[in-house]
Design a protein around this motif. Structure first.
Motif, short mmCIF file in Angstrom:
data_model
loop_
_atom_site.label_atom_id
_atom_site.label_comp_id
_atom_site.label_asym_id
_atom_site.label_seq_id
_atom_site.Cartn_x
_atom_site.Cartn_y
_atom_site.Cartn_z
N ALA A 272 -5.54 -5.13 7.17
CA ALA A 272 -6.42 -4.96 6.01
C ALA A 272 -5.73 -5.30 4.70
N ILE A 288 -6.83 1.20 0.65
CA ILE A 288 -7.22 0.12 1.56
C ILE A 288 -6.73 0.42 2.98
N VAL A 291 -8.61 3.65 4.54
CA VAL A 291 -9.96 3.33 5.02
C VAL A 291 -9.87 2.50 6.31
N ALA A 292 -8.92 1.57 6.34
CA ALA A 292 -8.79 0.67 7.50
C ALA A 292 -8.55 1.45 8.79
N LEU A 295 -11.90 2.97 9.82
CA LEU A 295 -12.90 1.91 10.03
C LEU A 295 -12.62 1.14 11.33
N CYS A 296 -11.36 0.80 11.55
CA CYS A 296 -11.01 0.03 12.74
C CYS A 296 -11.15 0.88 14.00
N VAL A 320 -12.72 -6.46 12.10
CA VAL A 320 -13.15 -5.41 11.19
C VAL A 320 -12.13 -5.21 10.06
N GLY A 321 -10.85 -5.11 10.44
CA GLY A 321 -9.81 -4.89 9.43
C GLY A 321 -9.71 -6.06 8.45
N THR A 323 -12.09 -8.22 7.65
CA THR A 323 -13.28 -8.26 6.79
C THR A 323 -13.18 -7.21 5.69
N TRP A 324 -12.78 -6.01 6.09
CA TRP A 324 -12.60 -4.95 5.10
C TRP A 324 -11.55 -5.36 4.06
N ALA A 328 -12.17 -5.72 0.22
CA ALA A 328 -11.43 -4.77 -0.61
C ALA A 328 -10.63 -5.49 -1.69
#
Lengths: 407, 112
Positions: A272, A288, A291-292, A295-296, A320-321, A323-324, A328
């Motif tokens: 991320a 960042i 959240v990663a 989220l991941c 996912v990571g 894209t975030w 971010a």
């Protein structure tokens, strides 16, 4: 003018990034069953050899050579013609052009290697080799040109990608998604249990990745100074934060904090922070990364909902990571860290988030469609998956005539 | 002569071994085994997914004793290996036809 400090830094960084791919081999190798560990390690390892050759011949020229319409480089640097001891006019102007070339080569190596986790334990080795050459040429080189090449259209639009959130992580993560849709699932997926055969190997690999990532992100400053230090710190902080948040999420969800979770979480944080590492401060990196991790974890959970056999969670972590991280960057970027960058939404420039969004969607669509096409063609001509019998016996013995562990 | 085979919880091995040595048992063979009984398996977690593992790791002890020592040896294993929780294991006793010490060629009780 060649600056010796910068040159030393870039060469060391290139070596660090090179070391990530064997690290990835261990990271993935530990997560498969013991009958497939060599085949899994081999897929990463042989990409070092394969892409180094194709990059030397045409890959570097297509990615960074003189621009053709913002879309691709031309072939005038074929076999590294004109790439020499003096700096390039456009890239890393304080180090020999060859140093920049070899630094970029290491990125071109690890990106396709990341995809191998998606189809682990089932792909034919011969088809795999052809796929990797095609993918590297038809997906990686154009994307690298768009984002980092002189004259590339995404670069001109102002998209920020410091060390490869789109080019490396989204492209590999989304290509992994395409791959699991085209390549049949492993036998017994959903019924049998595929338990990692060696978690210590995976954690060793994660640690090597973390170590190598300093070259990946700090090295992307292309000069050894304040920016490199800032990217180094952001990278480390994000990895640490994500390791913790993945662990806590898992602890709440499943009641136990696992070693594999700590390792996976730190890698998610590294993914991320990659596009943002040279544009954000330490506090932003903390957010960042934090959240990663969660989220991941949710991204990895999602695959069982869809029934996809993304063997080693390339989509959940890199898709996912990545894209975030790319989005971010549009939130947390600040010119206070990098004058050559932009401000993000939280620093008064909402337009940057839109630009990041466009670059994310473009990368998603391009990587997805191209990978589907390449794999469909290979499926029709060479076949993608090994036979049922080969799969049951394991890829180590059937593809390579070796076994990893002998009593 | 009798052969005692006991399946026990791995962490109880030391206590059982010391207990048997105290009553004069001179040797034993130990194997790491996996299996299930009423305890069934356990769950493992990898990346948030739960995996059911049916076979539980256990220790198998094999001890050979003279017939007059069997009752005492079994009692020791029973006491030392017991936690009261499910999964404490089992003890099997069977009669044994012959024992031979390879080095000396001794037979029977002498060879134990």
């Amino acid at each position: 003018m060649v600056n010796t400090g910068d040159t030393a830094f870039i060469l060391v960084s290139a070596a660090l990034v090179m070391f990530m791919t064997p690290g990835l081999a261990l990271f993935y190798g530990g997560m498969v069953r013991n009958k497939n560990v060599l085949a899994t390690i081999m897929q990463s390892y042989i990409i070092i050899c394969l892409v180094s050759v194709s990059w030397t011949l045409w890959g570097y020229s297509l990615s960074f050579g003189p621009d053709v319409g913002g879309v691709i480089g031309n072939l005038s640097w074929f076999a590294l013609t004109d790439v020499g001891l003096t700096p390039s006019a456009d890239y890393a102007t304080t180090v020999p052009h060859l140093a920049f070339m070899v630094f970029q080569l290491m990125f071109a190596i690890i990106t396709p290697a990341l995809i191998t986790g998606a189809f682990a334990e089932r792909m034919k080795f011969k088809t795999f080799l052809v796929f990797m050459i095609l993918w590297s040429t038809l997906v990686y080189s154009p994307l690298a040109h768009w984002v980092w090449g002189s004259g590339g259209w995404l670069a001109k639009m102002g998209a920020l990608d410091f060390a490869g959130g789109t080019v490396v992580h989204i492209s590999s993560g989304i290509s992994a998604l395409a791959a699991v849709l085209v390549i049949a699932k492993r036998r017994g997926h959903g019924k049998e249990q595929f338990i990692p055969h060696n978690v210590p190997m995976t954690v060793t690999g994660a640690a090597i990745l973390w170590f190598g990532w300093f070259g990946f992100n700090a090295g992307s400053a292309l000069t050894s100074g304040g920016l490199a230090a800032s990217a180094f710190v952001a990278t480390h902080i994000a990895a640490a934060a994500a390791g913790l948040t993945w662990l806590i999420t898992e602890w709440i969800h499943r009641g136990k904090p696992t070693t594999l979770g700590a390792a996976s979480g730190s890698v998610a944080g590294l993914v991320a922070i990659t596009p943002a590492s040279g544009f954000v401060g330490p506090a932003s990196a903390l957010i960042i990364g934090g959240v990663a991790g969660t989220l991941c974890y949710l991204g990895v959970m999602a695959k069982s909902k869809f029934g996809y056999d993304d063997s080693l969670d390339v989509v959940g972590i890199h898709g996912v990571g990545g894209t975030w991280g790319a989005l971010a960057t549009g939130l947390f970027a600040t010119v206070a860290v990098n004058e050559a960058g932009k401000d993000g939404l939280f620093f008064g420039n909402p337009a940057q988030l839109w630009i990041q969004f466009v670059s994310v969607v473009t990368t998603w669509v391009f990587a997805f469609v191209m990978t589907i096409i390449i794999l469909k063609v290979l499926d029709a001509t060479m076949g993608l998956k090994v036979s049922d019998e080969e799969e049951v016996r394991g890829l180590d013995i059937t593809q390579h005539s070796e076994t990893a562990y002998n009593v | 002569m009798r052969k005692i085979e006991a399946i026990i919880k791995p962490f109880k091995l030391d206590e059982v071994k010391e207990g048997l040595m105290e009553i004069g048992v001179k040797g034993m063979t130990v194997t790491e085994v996996k299996g299930f009984g009423r305890q069934k398996g356990h769950t493992e977690i990898y990346r948030g997914a739960e995996y059911r593992v049916d076979f539980v790791p256990k220790i198998k002890i094999e001890v050979v004793v003279a017939a007059d020592m069997v009752a005492e040896a079994v009692k020791v294993i029973e006491q030392k290996a017991k936690t009261g929780a499910i999964g404490d294991g089992k003890i099997f006793v069977s009669s044994l036809e012959e024992v031979i010490r390879i080095r000396t060629g001794e037979r029977g009780k002498e060879a134990i």
